[in-house]
Design an enzyme around this catalytic site. Structure first.
Site, short mmCIF file in Angstrom:
data_model
loop_
_atom_site.label_atom_id
_atom_site.label_comp_id
_atom_site.label_asym_id
_atom_site.label_seq_id
_atom_site.Cartn_x
_atom_site.Cartn_y
_atom_site.Cartn_z
N GLY A 44 0.84 -1.19 0.00
CA GLY A 44 0.00 0.00 0.00
C GLY A 44 0.88 1.23 0.00
N GLN A 49 3.24 9.85 1.14
CA GLN A 49 4.48 9.07 1.23
C GLN A 49 5.45 9.33 0.07
OE1 GLN A 49 2.37 5.15 2.15
NE2 GLN A 49 4.29 4.96 3.27
N CYS A 87 5.33 -0.14 7.72
CA CYS A 87 5.10 1.00 6.84
C CYS A 87 6.38 1.29 6.07
CB CYS A 87 4.70 2.21 7.68
SG CYS A 87 4.39 3.70 6.71
N HIS A 135 -4.75 1.60 7.35
CA HIS A 135 -3.39 2.16 7.41
C HIS A 135 -3.23 3.31 6.40
CE1 HIS A 135 1.14 1.46 7.79
NE2 HIS A 135 1.05 2.25 6.75
N GLU A 136 -3.70 3.08 5.16
CA GLU A 136 -3.52 4.09 4.11
C GLU A 136 -4.42 5.31 4.35
OE1 GLU A 136 -0.95 3.66 2.51
OE2 GLU A 136 -0.75 1.52 2.92
NI NI Z 1 2.43 3.33 5.65
#
Ligand code: NI
Length: 162
Positions: A44, A49, A87, A135-136
């Site tokens: 993901g 990010q 992550c 999470h995303e």
């Molecule tokens: Ni992450």
């Protein structure tokens, strides 16, 4: 190819803003996000990010892949499930791979949003995909998985990060 931003970079802590233009640039960005995610062996990746503070993410959990623009997350089953989670933005200092920690997440969620052409999409999931979607979506609010851990567990992860 854009670099993945690492913990400590302010963009990871900045709430992302909605996507408004469903143009060629957006489609190119989504393609690039998949390329960056696969190159890093991730499952993901969210806009912030790669330094793009926009509300979108891509994912691929064992071939169940997709992207969601302007996602809204609903918890369908709040039963907490604790599994290892990592992550790409929190790598191990030496090994350059994610630091994993047992992280509680809701068992079942739905995400609604738009696709690359602005058409509505809905993803309903349990298990690893449900974890990934939570999470995303967190990334888009400037939240990292360590924020979901008890203080000691979070400290342990951060000690291994750069
Ligand atoms: Ni992450």
């Amino acid at each position: 190819m854009r670099d993945i931003r690492m913990i400590g970079d302010p963009v990871l802590r900045t709430p992302a803003t909605p996507v408004t233009d469903f143009d060629r640039e957006l489609r190119r960005l989504i393609d690039e996000m998949f390329t960056v995610m696969y190159a890093a062996s991730g499952v993901g990746l969210a806009g912030p990010q790669i330094g793009v503070p926009r509300r979108l993410f891509v994912y691929d959990i064992s071939g169940r892949k997709g992207h969601v623009v302007n996602p809204e997350l609903t918890v369908d089953d709040p039963e907490p499930v604790t599994e290892e989670e990592g992550c790409l933005s929190i790598p191990d200092r030496e090994a350059r791979r994610p630091v994993y920690a047992a992280t509680p997440r809701a068992a079942g969620v739905s995400v609604t949003g738009l696709d690359r052409l602005g058409r509505p999409v809905r993803v309903r999931a349990r298990g690893m995909l449900a974890r990934c979607l939570q999470h995303e979506t967190d990334h888009l609010d400037g939240t990292l998985f360590v924020d979901r851990l008890a203080k000691d567990a979070a400290r342990k992860v951060l000690l291994q990060a750069p």
